[in-house]
Design a protein around this motif. Structure first.
Motif, mmCIF file in Angstrom:
data_model
loop_
_atom_site.group_PDB
_atom_site.id
_atom_site.type_symbol
_atom_site.label_atom_id
_atom_site.label_comp_id
_atom_site.label_asym_id
_atom_site.label_seq_id
_atom_site.Cartn_x
_atom_site.Cartn_y
_atom_site.Cartn_z
ATOM 1 N N HIS A 1 0.836 -1.215 -0.034
ATOM 2 C CA HIS A 1 0.164 -0.150 0.105
ATOM 3 C C HIS A 1 0.860 1.304 -0.038
ATOM 4 C CE1 HIS A 1 -3.409 -2.515 0.732
ATOM 5 N NE2 HIS A 1 -2.911 -3.057 1.607
ATOM 6 N N ARG A 2 0.211 2.366 -0.602
ATOM 7 C CA ARG A 2 0.998 3.727 -0.517
ATOM 8 C C ARG A 2 0.425 4.535 0.848
ATOM 9 N NH1 ARG A 2 -0.285 5.364 -6.445
ATOM 10 N NH2 ARG A 2 -1.777 6.374 -5.205
ATOM 11 N N VAL A 3 1.264 4.640 1.704
ATOM 12 C CA VAL A 3 0.846 5.277 3.032
ATOM 13 C C VAL A 3 1.681 6.591 3.055
ATOM 14 C CG1 VAL A 3 0.806 5.060 5.399
ATOM 15 C CG2 VAL A 3 0.719 2.902 3.973
ATOM 16 N N ARG A 4 0.289 7.630 3.574
ATOM 17 C CA ARG A 4 0.973 8.942 3.776
ATOM 18 C C ARG A 4 0.668 9.207 5.257
ATOM 19 N NH1 ARG A 4 -2.746 13.009 3.036
ATOM 20 N NH2 ARG A 4 -3.845 11.753 1.557
ATOM 21 N N LEU A 5 1.865 9.670 5.946
ATOM 22 C CA LEU A 5 1.534 10.136 7.578
ATOM 23 C C LEU A 5 1.125 11.569 7.600
ATOM 24 C CD1 LEU A 5 3.266 7.343 7.869
ATOM 25 C CD2 LEU A 5 3.771 8.265 10.286
ATOM 26 N N ALA A 6 0.324 11.829 8.430
ATOM 27 C CA ALA A 6 -0.036 13.261 8.769
ATOM 28 C C ALA A 6 -0.624 13.357 10.042
ATOM 29 C CB ALA A 6 -1.237 13.544 7.529
ATOM 30 N N ALA A 7 -0.410 14.685 10.537
ATOM 31 C CA ALA A 7 -0.781 14.922 11.728
ATOM 32 C C ALA A 7 -2.179 15.426 11.723
ATOM 33 C CB ALA A 7 0.022 16.034 12.387
ATOM 34 N N ASP A 8 -2.828 15.629 10.666
ATOM 35 C CA ASP A 8 -4.172 15.902 10.350
ATOM 36 C C ASP A 8 -4.533 15.935 8.993
ATOM 37 O OD1 ASP A 8 -6.725 17.088 10.933
ATOM 38 O OD2 ASP A 8 -6.007 19.164 11.101
ATOM 39 N N TYR A 9 -6.030 15.468 8.476
ATOM 40 C CA TYR A 9 -6.319 15.146 7.332
ATOM 41 C C TYR A 9 -6.342 16.489 6.567
ATOM 42 C CZ TYR A 9 -9.158 13.501 3.407
ATOM 43 O OH TYR A 9 -9.643 13.165 1.994
ATOM 44 N N ASP A 10 -5.915 16.527 5.239
ATOM 45 C CA ASP A 10 -5.956 17.742 4.347
ATOM 46 C C ASP A 10 -6.784 17.714 3.249
ATOM 47 O OD1 ASP A 10 -4.616 15.852 2.760
ATOM 48 O OD2 ASP A 10 -2.675 16.862 2.577
ATOM 49 N N GLY A 11 -7.587 16.875 3.322
ATOM 50 C CA GLY A 11 -8.696 16.626 2.129
ATOM 51 C C GLY A 11 -8.110 15.994 0.964
ATOM 52 N N ARG A 12 -7.085 15.780 0.571
ATOM 53 C CA ARG A 12 -6.831 14.690 -0.282
ATOM 54 C C ARG A 12 -7.293 13.495 -0.346
ATOM 55 N NH1 ARG A 12 -0.176 14.854 -0.982
ATOM 56 N NH2 ARG A 12 -0.276 15.124 1.394
ATOM 57 N N PRO A 13 -7.543 12.890 -1.561
ATOM 58 C CA PRO A 13 -7.991 11.518 -1.772
ATOM 59 C C PRO A 13 -7.400 10.525 -1.037
ATOM 60 C CG PRO A 13 -7.967 12.491 -3.899
ATOM 61 C CD PRO A 13 -7.304 13.508 -2.999
ATOM 62 N N ALA A 14 -8.024 9.572 -0.473
ATOM 63 C CA ALA A 14 -7.359 8.306 -0.003
ATOM 64 C C ALA A 14 -8.389 7.195 -0.004
ATOM 65 C CB ALA A 14 -6.611 8.369 1.589
ATOM 66 N N ASN A 15 -7.957 5.858 -0.169
ATOM 67 C CA ASN A 15 -9.075 4.863 -0.376
ATOM 68 C C ASN A 15 -9.278 4.433 1.190
ATOM 69 O OD1 ASN A 15 -6.841 3.907 -2.511
ATOM 70 N ND2 ASN A 15 -9.067 3.948 -3.120
ATOM 71 N N LEU A 16 -8.510 4.961 2.128
ATOM 72 C CA LEU A 16 -8.913 4.609 3.714
ATOM 73 C C LEU A 16 -8.006 5.422 4.569
ATOM 74 C CD1 LEU A 16 -9.200 1.970 5.726
ATOM 75 C CD2 LEU A 16 -7.033 1.314 4.882
ATOM 76 N N MET A 17 -8.640 5.378 5.726
ATOM 77 C CA MET A 17 -7.970 6.275 6.732
ATOM 78 C C MET A 17 -7.824 5.228 8.015
ATOM 79 S SD MET A 17 -9.115 9.506 9.191
ATOM 80 C CE MET A 17 -8.531 10.835 8.211
ATOM 81 N N VAL A 18 -6.431 5.384 8.271
ATOM 82 C CA VAL A 18 -6.240 4.744 9.762
ATOM 83 C C VAL A 18 -5.985 5.947 10.712
ATOM 84 C CG1 VAL A 18 -4.568 3.229 11.026
ATOM 85 C CG2 VAL A 18 -4.938 2.610 8.499
ATOM 86 N N ALA A 19 -6.419 6.004 11.516
ATOM 87 C CA ALA A 19 -6.293 7.192 12.764
ATOM 88 C C ALA A 19 -6.002 6.471 13.986
ATOM 89 C CB ALA A 19 -7.620 7.984 13.031
ATOM 90 N N ILE A 20 -4.777 7.071 14.599
ATOM 91 C CA ILE A 20 -4.512 6.734 16.009
ATOM 92 C C ILE A 20 -4.903 7.936 16.807
ATOM 93 C CG2 ILE A 20 -2.405 6.556 17.314
ATOM 94 C CD1 ILE A 20 -1.168 5.292 14.825
ATOM 95 N N HIS A 21 -5.803 7.435 17.720
ATOM 96 C CA HIS A 21 -5.882 8.191 18.906
ATOM 97 C C HIS A 21 -7.642 9.144 18.722
ATOM 98 C CE1 HIS A 21 -5.955 10.938 22.578
ATOM 99 N NE2 HIS A 21 -4.790 10.464 22.692
ATOM 100 N N ALA A 22 -8.430 8.385 19.159
ATOM 101 C CA ALA A 22 -10.025 8.882 18.901
ATOM 102 C C ALA A 22 -9.740 10.536 19.144
ATOM 103 C CB ALA A 22 -11.008 8.092 19.707
ATOM 104 N N TRP A 23 -9.603 10.757 20.387
ATOM 105 C CA TRP A 23 -9.822 12.171 20.886
ATOM 106 C C TRP A 23 -8.999 12.960 19.933
ATOM 107 C CZ3 TRP A 23 -6.975 16.065 23.394
ATOM 108 C CH2 TRP A 23 -7.540 16.954 23.881
#
Length: 167
Positions: free
Chosen positions: A33-55
């Motif tokens: 898979h192609r994975v992009r790490l980010a501190a926040d979601y910038d609106g760019r398309p992705a097939n899936l989001m994996v988020a760490i930390h619900a709050w």
């Protein structure tokens, strides 16, 4: 698959969330898979989001699901989600959990904190370490203890020392 992996910024790159994100990214890349790490979601398309930390990832999860309601979100619940934010600030924490298609915890007791209606989404991934090639054999009287984690007040950092007194 294009995956955006959201991990909150921490004071250092050695926080548990950052370590978990790096581990997820490494595994997912090995799977092709192609994975992009980010501190926040910038609106760019992705097939899936994996988020760490619900709050801490609540706004990013909300933006992704608003933009792509049919695309899955996998949420790894952090220890502070389970032991702190679900009680101290439940609205964003529970909203993230409700928006997530799958919930992941790293210990068997997390189900106690997850509302019953969301438990069918919960899976546990036990973390592990590779066995050392030649483990040292301590003497019969020795006790070897290792405490690993981003130790701070919320994690009761002196618990291991207090437990050692009971030995």
């Amino acid at each position: 698959m294009r995956i955006v992996l959201i991990t909150p910024e921490g004071p250092t790159s050695r926080t548990g969330n950052r370590v978990a994100a790096s581990r997820w990214a490494r595994i997912l890349r090995r799977l092709g898979h192609r994975v992009r790490l980010a501190a926040d979601y910038d609106g760019r398309p992705a097939n899936l989001m994996v988020a760490i930390h619900a709050w801490r990832s609540a706004a990013a999860i909300e933006r992704f699901k608003t933009k792509f309601p049919e695309r899955p979100v996998i949420l790894q619940l952090s220890g502070t989600d389970i032991y702190e934010y679900i009680d101290s600030d439940p609205i964003p924490t529970l909203r993230s959990m409700e928006l997530a298609d799958r919930l992941v915890a790293l210990n068997d007791l997390a189900w106690r904190a997850v509302p019953k209606r969301l438990r069918p989404r919960l899976g546990v991934i036990h973390q592990s370490a590779d066995r050392l090639p030649h483990p040292r054999r301590p003497s019969a009287r020795a006790v070897v203890v290792s405490v690993i984690g981003h130790l701070r007040d919320v994690k009761d950092p002196l618990r291991a020392a207090e437990a050692a007194r009971l030995l």
